[in-house]
Design a protein around this motif. Sequence first.
Motif, mmCIF file in Angstrom:
data_model
loop_
_atom_site.group_PDB
_atom_site.id
_atom_site.type_symbol
_atom_site.label_atom_id
_atom_site.label_comp_id
_atom_site.label_asym_id
_atom_site.label_seq_id
_atom_site.Cartn_x
_atom_site.Cartn_y
_atom_site.Cartn_z
ATOM 1 N N THR A 32 43.324 -98.798 -52.532
ATOM 2 C CA THR A 32 43.309 -97.877 -53.808
ATOM 3 C C THR A 32 44.106 -98.700 -54.768
ATOM 4 O O THR A 32 43.556 -98.585 -56.145
ATOM 5 N N THR A 33 44.959 -99.438 -54.627
ATOM 6 C CA THR A 33 45.675 -100.173 -55.664
ATOM 7 C C THR A 33 44.847 -101.148 -56.238
ATOM 8 O O THR A 33 44.504 -101.357 -57.230
ATOM 9 N N SER A 34 43.819 -101.985 -55.417
ATOM 10 C CA SER A 34 42.955 -102.992 -55.813
ATOM 11 C C SER A 34 41.664 -102.091 -56.513
ATOM 12 O O SER A 34 41.529 -102.825 -57.441
ATOM 13 N N PHE A 35 41.497 -101.037 -56.097
ATOM 14 C CA PHE A 35 40.415 -100.433 -56.972
ATOM 15 C C PHE A 35 40.982 -99.963 -58.389
ATOM 16 O O PHE A 35 40.203 -100.256 -59.452
ATOM 17 N N VAL A 36 42.285 -99.308 -58.353
ATOM 18 C CA VAL A 36 42.958 -99.127 -59.874
ATOM 19 C C VAL A 36 42.980 -100.570 -60.753
ATOM 20 O O VAL A 36 42.763 -100.395 -61.911
ATOM 21 N N ILE A 37 43.281 -101.322 -59.959
ATOM 22 C CA ILE A 37 43.559 -102.795 -60.752
ATOM 23 C C ILE A 37 42.217 -103.243 -61.558
ATOM 24 O O ILE A 37 41.910 -103.597 -62.576
ATOM 25 N N CYS A 38 41.119 -103.343 -60.528
ATOM 26 C CA CYS A 38 39.742 -103.530 -61.238
ATOM 27 C C CYS A 38 39.061 -102.562 -62.030
ATOM 28 O O CYS A 38 38.533 -102.720 -62.878
ATOM 29 N N TYR A 39 39.498 -101.278 -61.769
ATOM 30 C CA TYR A 39 38.740 -100.219 -62.510
ATOM 31 C C TYR A 39 39.321 -100.318 -63.965
ATOM 32 O O TYR A 39 38.519 -100.235 -65.102
ATOM 33 N N GLN A 40 40.817 -100.347 -64.003
ATOM 34 C CA GLN A 40 41.299 -100.548 -65.332
ATOM 35 C C GLN A 40 41.023 -101.832 -66.050
ATOM 36 O O GLN A 40 40.629 -101.621 -67.433
ATOM 37 N N PHE A 41 40.800 -102.847 -65.300
ATOM 38 C CA PHE A 41 40.222 -103.995 -65.908
ATOM 39 C C PHE A 41 38.899 -103.940 -66.673
ATOM 40 O O PHE A 41 38.538 -104.345 -67.518
ATOM 41 N N CYS A 42 37.938 -103.182 -65.776
ATOM 42 C CA CYS A 42 36.518 -103.084 -66.407
ATOM 43 C C CYS A 42 36.662 -102.321 -67.566
ATOM 44 O O CYS A 42 35.992 -102.225 -68.529
ATOM 45 N N ALA A 43 37.488 -101.057 -67.385
ATOM 46 C CA ALA A 43 37.696 -100.144 -68.610
ATOM 47 C C ALA A 43 37.930 -100.738 -69.938
ATOM 48 O O ALA A 43 37.461 -100.601 -70.936
ATOM 49 N N ALA A 44 38.905 -101.726 -69.698
ATOM 50 C CA ALA A 44 39.353 -102.752 -70.935
ATOM 51 C C ALA A 44 38.199 -103.532 -71.445
ATOM 52 O O ALA A 44 38.095 -103.788 -72.501
ATOM 53 N N ASN A 45 37.156 -103.692 -70.501
ATOM 54 C CA ASN A 45 36.089 -104.296 -71.337
ATOM 55 C C ASN A 45 34.671 -103.451 -71.186
ATOM 56 O O ASN A 45 33.603 -103.690 -71.089
ATOM 57 N N LYS A 46 35.172 -102.208 -71.476
ATOM 58 C CA LYS A 46 34.051 -101.118 -71.735
ATOM 59 C C LYS A 46 33.255 -100.746 -70.774
ATOM 60 O O LYS A 46 32.136 -100.411 -70.693
ATOM 61 N N GLN A 195 50.907 -93.515 -50.612
ATOM 62 C CA GLN A 195 50.085 -93.174 -49.309
ATOM 63 C C GLN A 195 50.276 -91.919 -49.153
ATOM 64 O O GLN A 195 49.265 -91.144 -48.700
ATOM 65 N N PHE A 196 51.195 -91.101 -49.636
ATOM 66 C CA PHE A 196 51.016 -89.764 -49.315
ATOM 67 C C PHE A 196 50.237 -88.995 -50.323
ATOM 68 O O PHE A 196 49.723 -87.918 -49.826
ATOM 69 N N ASN A 197 49.912 -89.457 -51.640
ATOM 70 C CA ASN A 197 48.852 -88.675 -52.523
ATOM 71 C C ASN A 197 47.292 -88.926 -51.666
ATOM 72 O O ASN A 197 46.487 -88.268 -51.961
ATOM 73 N N GLU A 204 41.378 -83.177 -53.047
ATOM 74 C CA GLU A 204 42.861 -83.514 -53.611
ATOM 75 C C GLU A 204 43.290 -84.880 -53.661
ATOM 76 O O GLU A 204 43.700 -85.227 -54.654
ATOM 77 N N ALA A 205 42.736 -85.691 -52.760
ATOM 78 C CA ALA A 205 43.059 -87.188 -52.698
ATOM 79 C C ALA A 205 42.473 -87.841 -53.871
ATOM 80 O O ALA A 205 42.883 -88.671 -54.650
ATOM 81 N N LYS A 206 41.118 -87.396 -54.081
ATOM 82 C CA LYS A 206 40.289 -87.636 -55.228
ATOM 83 C C LYS A 206 40.876 -87.580 -56.490
ATOM 84 O O LYS A 206 40.993 -88.604 -57.395
ATOM 85 N N LYS A 207 41.528 -86.497 -56.577
ATOM 86 C CA LYS A 207 42.213 -86.071 -57.977
ATOM 87 C C LYS A 207 43.317 -87.182 -58.044
ATOM 88 O O LYS A 207 43.956 -87.504 -59.060
ATOM 89 N N SER A 208 43.959 -87.445 -57.061
ATOM 90 C CA SER A 208 45.342 -88.239 -57.075
ATOM 91 C C SER A 208 44.581 -89.519 -57.379
ATOM 92 O O SER A 208 45.419 -90.305 -58.408
ATOM 93 N N ILE A 209 43.511 -89.969 -56.859
ATOM 94 C CA ILE A 209 43.022 -91.376 -57.109
ATOM 95 C C ILE A 209 42.880 -91.509 -58.782
ATOM 96 O O ILE A 209 43.117 -92.430 -59.390
ATOM 97 N N ILE A 210 42.253 -90.509 -59.289
ATOM 98 C CA ILE A 210 41.631 -90.413 -60.828
ATOM 99 C C ILE A 210 43.037 -90.365 -61.624
ATOM 100 O O ILE A 210 42.943 -91.087 -62.538
#
Length: 355
Positions: A32-46, A195-197, A204-210
């Motif tokens: 999940t952290t890998s996803f967020v790192i890559c997601y935010q990197f992509c977002a910064a590049n539109k 982990q708990f989220n 519910e877990a999806k909402k936490s990831i978003i």
Amino acid sequence: MAPPQNALDKAKSMLEGATRPIFFHDDDCDGTTSFVICYQFCAANKGEGKSIPVKRSPSVTHEFLKKAEEINADLIVILDKPKAEREFLQGARVPVLWIDHHEPQKETIAGLGNVFYFNPRLWDDRDNRPTSYWAYQITKTNLWLATVGSVGDWFLPEYIAEFREKYPDLAPKEYKRVEDAYIDSPIGTLVRVIQFNLKGMTAEAKKSIITLTRIESPYEILSQTTSRGRFLWRKYERLAAGYDKVLAEACATAAQPGKVLLYLYTDDSMTFTSELSNELLIRYPDRIIFIGRRHDGAVKASIRSTALAIPLLLTEALKGLEGYGGGHRNACGMNVAEKDWDEFFRRFTDLVEKA
Ligand SMILES: [Mn+2]
């Protein structure tokens, strides 16, 4: 040899060029952290990314292809999943970037020109640094999440020094081993929050990831300085009460003598087995940690040890009984029918005491 710079660069440029990337990631802390790192990197590049947590199965199966087609993805990213079906990779009409650190899957990707497979073990078989570690090396963004993700996957990265400089209050001591950061530390708390989220109902877990993709600083969570940080913290707090209760009970059983520290619980609402066994192994490194849950007429358990090889003992103790088990040298899972539990556990402790 470490993965060469051009491999990191290639992964980076694939992420940079994507406008609609879709991420199939493991649903644990590292994935999940890998996803967020890559997601935010992509977002910064539109790039507008989408998260698909892959639960239960270790493999990304062909059924997942339609998810990519539905949103017209122009890049498929697989993060921290040990396996993917060849049918999935072959059927993908867009490039696939697969970053993982488990057993290399050379056969699965052989001859597939659209797949770039990044796995540190291709260059050095002992290098199994976590996916969040590589996500950070590729993007050079999100130092704090990369630290939390790595510690959550049982690895203390060298950039903990940078983390400590940037957030001295979040790393008050100089951590030498991953164990020092994993419990009783703000980094450990952040690992738990994630982990708990990820537990509970899928929606519910999806909402936490978003929500996690919107977080810009660890203080939003730890000090609840924003509503999104507060949202993650509340879910953590709700579960932490239950976790602390089972942890206290498990620590109490540690007073009983013997090499095996056994803790059995029946609570069906939430499973904390893996978090609990990690923490107990840190607190009691000389014991075999045996955490089981009674459920549906069976005992399902996780076994950890710092030194003893468990798989053979497990196979031996299960002989002729209704059950199965296996895994890694120092970490196994097992399942045995309730009626056979006493016999199994008597044999298992005998074998451990003799080992
Ligand atoms: Mn991992």
